[in-house]
Design a protein around this motif. Structure first.
Motif, mmCIF file in Angstrom:
data_model
loop_
_atom_site.group_PDB
_atom_site.id
_atom_site.type_symbol
_atom_site.label_atom_id
_atom_site.label_comp_id
_atom_site.label_asym_id
_atom_site.label_seq_id
_atom_site.Cartn_x
_atom_site.Cartn_y
_atom_site.Cartn_z
ATOM 1 N N MET A 1 -46.437 -29.463 -2.948
ATOM 2 C CA MET A 1 -47.505 -29.489 -3.937
ATOM 3 C C MET A 1 -47.306 -28.468 -5.052
ATOM 4 O O MET A 1 -47.553 -28.756 -6.225
ATOM 5 C CB MET A 1 -48.857 -29.238 -3.244
ATOM 6 N N ASP A 2 -46.850 -27.262 -4.700
ATOM 7 C CA ASP A 2 -46.765 -26.211 -5.712
ATOM 8 C C ASP A 2 -45.363 -25.660 -5.900
ATOM 9 O O ASP A 2 -45.178 -24.608 -6.513
ATOM 10 C CB ASP A 2 -47.728 -25.066 -5.373
ATOM 11 N N ARG A 3 -44.361 -26.369 -5.389
ATOM 12 C CA ARG A 3 -42.986 -25.917 -5.584
ATOM 13 C C ARG A 3 -42.012 -27.040 -5.259
ATOM 14 O O ARG A 3 -42.348 -28.017 -4.565
ATOM 15 C CB ARG A 3 -42.675 -24.711 -4.697
ATOM 16 N N LEU A 4 -40.800 -26.896 -5.777
ATOM 17 C CA LEU A 4 -39.663 -27.718 -5.394
ATOM 18 C C LEU A 4 -38.649 -26.790 -4.742
ATOM 19 O O LEU A 4 -38.546 -25.622 -5.108
ATOM 20 C CB LEU A 4 -39.038 -28.396 -6.619
ATOM 21 N N VAL A 5 -37.901 -27.301 -3.779
ATOM 22 C CA VAL A 5 -36.866 -26.498 -3.129
ATOM 23 C C VAL A 5 -35.555 -27.274 -3.192
ATOM 24 O O VAL A 5 -35.505 -28.451 -2.812
ATOM 25 C CB VAL A 5 -37.224 -26.183 -1.663
ATOM 26 N N ILE A 6 -34.512 -26.615 -3.698
ATOM 27 C CA ILE A 6 -33.188 -27.227 -3.771
ATOM 28 C C ILE A 6 -32.161 -26.234 -3.244
ATOM 29 O O ILE A 6 -32.462 -25.056 -3.036
ATOM 30 C CB ILE A 6 -32.825 -27.644 -5.217
ATOM 31 N N ARG A 7 -30.945 -26.710 -3.040
ATOM 32 C CA ARG A 7 -29.883 -25.825 -2.571
ATOM 33 C C ARG A 7 -29.454 -24.864 -3.676
ATOM 34 O O ARG A 7 -29.518 -25.183 -4.859
ATOM 35 C CB ARG A 7 -28.692 -26.649 -2.078
ATOM 36 N N ALA A 8 -29.031 -23.671 -3.267
ATOM 37 C CA ALA A 8 -28.597 -22.658 -4.227
ATOM 38 C C ALA A 8 -27.393 -23.162 -5.016
ATOM 39 O O ALA A 8 -26.411 -23.623 -4.438
ATOM 40 C CB ALA A 8 -28.248 -21.365 -3.487
ATOM 41 N N ASP A 9 -27.493 -23.082 -6.337
ATOM 42 C CA ASP A 9 -26.427 -23.579 -7.200
ATOM 43 C C ASP A 9 -26.605 -22.948 -8.580
ATOM 44 O O ASP A 9 -27.671 -23.067 -9.190
ATOM 45 C CB ASP A 9 -26.498 -25.105 -7.294
ATOM 46 N N LYS A 10 -25.579 -22.271 -9.077
ATOM 47 C CA LYS A 10 -25.694 -21.542 -10.340
ATOM 48 C C LYS A 10 -25.942 -22.465 -11.527
ATOM 49 O O LYS A 10 -26.741 -22.157 -12.422
ATOM 50 C CB LYS A 10 -24.433 -20.707 -10.592
ATOM 51 N N VAL A 11 -25.251 -23.607 -11.566
ATOM 52 C CA VAL A 11 -25.419 -24.525 -12.685
ATOM 53 C C VAL A 11 -26.848 -25.068 -12.721
ATOM 54 O O VAL A 11 -27.487 -25.137 -13.779
ATOM 55 C CB VAL A 11 -24.394 -25.674 -12.603
ATOM 56 N N MET A 12 -27.370 -25.448 -11.543
ATOM 57 C CA MET A 12 -28.743 -25.941 -11.477
ATOM 58 C C MET A 12 -29.730 -24.840 -11.858
ATOM 59 O O MET A 12 -30.722 -25.082 -12.555
ATOM 60 C CB MET A 12 -29.040 -26.460 -10.071
ATOM 61 N N ARG A 13 -29.459 -23.615 -11.405
ATOM 62 C CA ARG A 13 -30.330 -22.491 -11.751
ATOM 63 C C ARG A 13 -30.412 -22.313 -13.266
ATOM 64 O O ARG A 13 -31.497 -22.189 -13.842
ATOM 65 C CB ARG A 13 -29.812 -21.204 -11.110
ATOM 66 N N ASP A 14 -29.251 -22.297 -13.917
ATOM 67 C CA ASP A 14 -29.218 -22.093 -15.366
ATOM 68 C C ASP A 14 -29.961 -23.210 -16.096
ATOM 69 O O ASP A 14 -30.692 -22.969 -17.064
ATOM 70 C CB ASP A 14 -27.774 -22.009 -15.850
ATOM 71 N N MET A 15 -29.776 -24.448 -15.631
ATOM 72 C CA MET A 15 -30.465 -25.572 -16.255
ATOM 73 C C MET A 15 -31.976 -25.428 -16.109
ATOM 74 O O MET A 15 -32.737 -25.599 -17.076
ATOM 75 C CB MET A 15 -30.021 -26.889 -15.619
ATOM 76 N N LEU A 16 -32.430 -25.088 -14.903
ATOM 77 C CA LEU A 16 -33.863 -24.989 -14.645
ATOM 78 C C LEU A 16 -34.491 -23.826 -15.402
ATOM 79 O O LEU A 16 -35.599 -23.946 -15.941
ATOM 80 C CB LEU A 16 -34.101 -24.850 -13.138
ATOM 81 N N LEU A 17 -33.788 -22.707 -15.467
ATOM 82 C CA LEU A 17 -34.295 -21.578 -16.244
ATOM 83 C C LEU A 17 -34.419 -21.961 -17.714
ATOM 84 O O LEU A 17 -35.375 -21.581 -18.401
ATOM 85 C CB LEU A 17 -33.380 -20.364 -16.077
ATOM 86 N N GLY A 18 -33.457 -22.748 -18.196
ATOM 87 C CA GLY A 18 -33.500 -23.210 -19.574
ATOM 88 C C GLY A 18 -34.664 -24.145 -19.847
ATOM 89 O O GLY A 18 -35.106 -24.290 -20.993
ATOM 90 N N LEU A 19 -35.180 -24.768 -18.782
ATOM 91 C CA LEU A 19 -36.331 -25.666 -18.905
ATOM 92 C C LEU A 19 -37.649 -24.926 -18.686
ATOM 93 O O LEU A 19 -38.712 -25.545 -18.646
ATOM 94 C CB LEU A 19 -36.210 -26.805 -17.890
ATOM 95 N N GLY A 20 -37.569 -23.600 -18.531
ATOM 96 C CA GLY A 20 -38.776 -22.799 -18.376
ATOM 97 C C GLY A 20 -39.253 -22.624 -16.955
ATOM 98 O O GLY A 20 -40.371 -22.141 -16.727
ATOM 99 N N ALA A 21 -38.431 -22.988 -15.978
ATOM 100 C CA ALA A 21 -38.835 -22.871 -14.576
ATOM 101 C C ALA A 21 -38.756 -21.423 -14.104
ATOM 102 O O ALA A 21 -38.006 -20.606 -14.645
ATOM 103 C CB ALA A 21 -37.942 -23.743 -13.701
ATOM 104 N N VAL A 22 -39.532 -21.113 -13.082
ATOM 105 C CA VAL A 22 -39.407 -19.854 -12.349
ATOM 106 C C VAL A 22 -38.596 -20.169 -11.096
ATOM 107 O O VAL A 22 -38.981 -21.037 -10.306
ATOM 108 C CB VAL A 22 -40.785 -19.284 -11.962
ATOM 109 N N VAL A 23 -37.461 -19.501 -10.933
ATOM 110 C CA VAL A 23 -36.549 -19.798 -9.830
ATOM 111 C C VAL A 23 -36.396 -18.559 -8.955
ATOM 112 O O VAL A 23 -36.101 -17.474 -9.456
ATOM 113 C CB VAL A 23 -35.165 -20.243 -10.347
ATOM 114 N N LYS A 24 -36.614 -18.723 -7.655
ATOM 115 C CA LYS A 24 -36.476 -17.622 -6.703
ATOM 116 C C LYS A 24 -35.499 -18.025 -5.605
ATOM 117 O O LYS A 24 -35.510 -19.167 -5.141
ATOM 118 C CB LYS A 24 -37.827 -17.273 -6.075
ATOM 119 N N ASP A 25 -34.671 -17.079 -5.186
ATOM 120 C CA ASP A 25 -33.765 -17.317 -4.073
ATOM 121 C C ASP A 25 -34.522 -17.152 -2.763
ATOM 122 O O ASP A 25 -35.397 -16.294 -2.637
ATOM 123 C CB ASP A 25 -32.601 -16.333 -4.108
ATOM 124 N N LEU A 26 -34.176 -17.961 -1.797
ATOM 125 C CA LEU A 26 -34.780 -17.830 -0.482
ATOM 126 C C LEU A 26 -33.837 -18.385 0.567
ATOM 127 O O LEU A 26 -32.849 -19.052 0.247
ATOM 128 C CB LEU A 26 -36.136 -18.544 -0.429
#
Length: 209
Positions: free
Chosen positions: A100-125
């Motif tokens: 409901m309040d988050r998406l979870v994906i596998r750790a990946d630098k390219v995906m991280r950079d793309m999501l940050l560029g889209l304004g997402a808040v990304v946290k490692d876990l």
């Protein structure tokens, strides 16, 4: 004599003899030697490659069941405009755990950079990964490989309620009782890139930095 498992029991309610923790990648399996949590060794030898969900079980040739649990692995929690972010993740065919309040994906630098560029808040876990299945509940979303190693400095993350629920279910199975609601099965939502996936609630997660 080496034990073999030639079959899978989906969402089993039968009391297992033991359990094994497997990552998302390890749950895509055809032939592999497995050692359970308590040291039972056997060879998985299936007719075809299958994707396993938590709660499925390997059926040993002597009839005993070894239940599958999702293992902790390096992931990324994504927050922001979830409908928009889910579309972009799906457009790259990346497996995604939708809540409901988050998406979870596998750790990946390219995906991280793309999501940050889209304004997402990304946290490692680090926790078990239980992404959405396909149209029939056990499908796989085959993502594009970026050839990147997971981020090295993942934040410590307390096990979430879903993780505890999984182990509670395992405990129930080991006691020989079917879990409440086990007859209902698992409901999965398949979607095309033009559709917005349903979002389901999850329990709050506390992050330690």
């Amino acid at each position: 004599m080496t034990l073999h498992a030639h079959d899978i029991a989906r969402a089993t309610s039968e009391a297992p003899v033991d359990f094994v923790e497997l990552t998302y990648e390890e749950r895509l399996i055809r032939r592999k030697r497995i050692t359970t949590a308590n040291g039972l060794s056997f060879v998985v030898d299936l007719p075809e490659t299958v994707g396993l969900d938590e709660g499925d079980a390997f059926v040993l040739e002597d009839g005993r069941h070894v239940v599958v649990m999702a293992a902790d692995e390096d992931l990324m929690e994504v927050q922001g405009d979830l409908h928009r972010l889910a579309w972009h993740i799906g457009n790259r065919h990346a497996p995604c755990q939708i809540e409901m309040d988050r998406l979870v994906i596998r750790a990946d630098k390219v995906m991280r950079d793309m999501l940050l560029g889209l304004g997402a808040v990304v946290k490692d876990l680090r926790e078990p990964f239980r992404p959405e299945g396909g149209a029939y509940g056990h499908g796989r979303t085959m993502g594009h490989s970026h050839g990147n190693q997971p981020h090295e400095h993942a934040h410590d993350h307390a096990h979430d309620h879903a993780h505890h629920d999984g182990h509670d279910r395992l405990h129930t199975l080991m006691q020989g009782d079917a879990p409440a609601g086990s007859e209902d099965g698992h409901h999965h939502h398949d979607h095309t890139h033009d559709e917005v996936p349903n979002l389901r609630p999850h329990h709050h997660h506390d992050h330690k930095h």
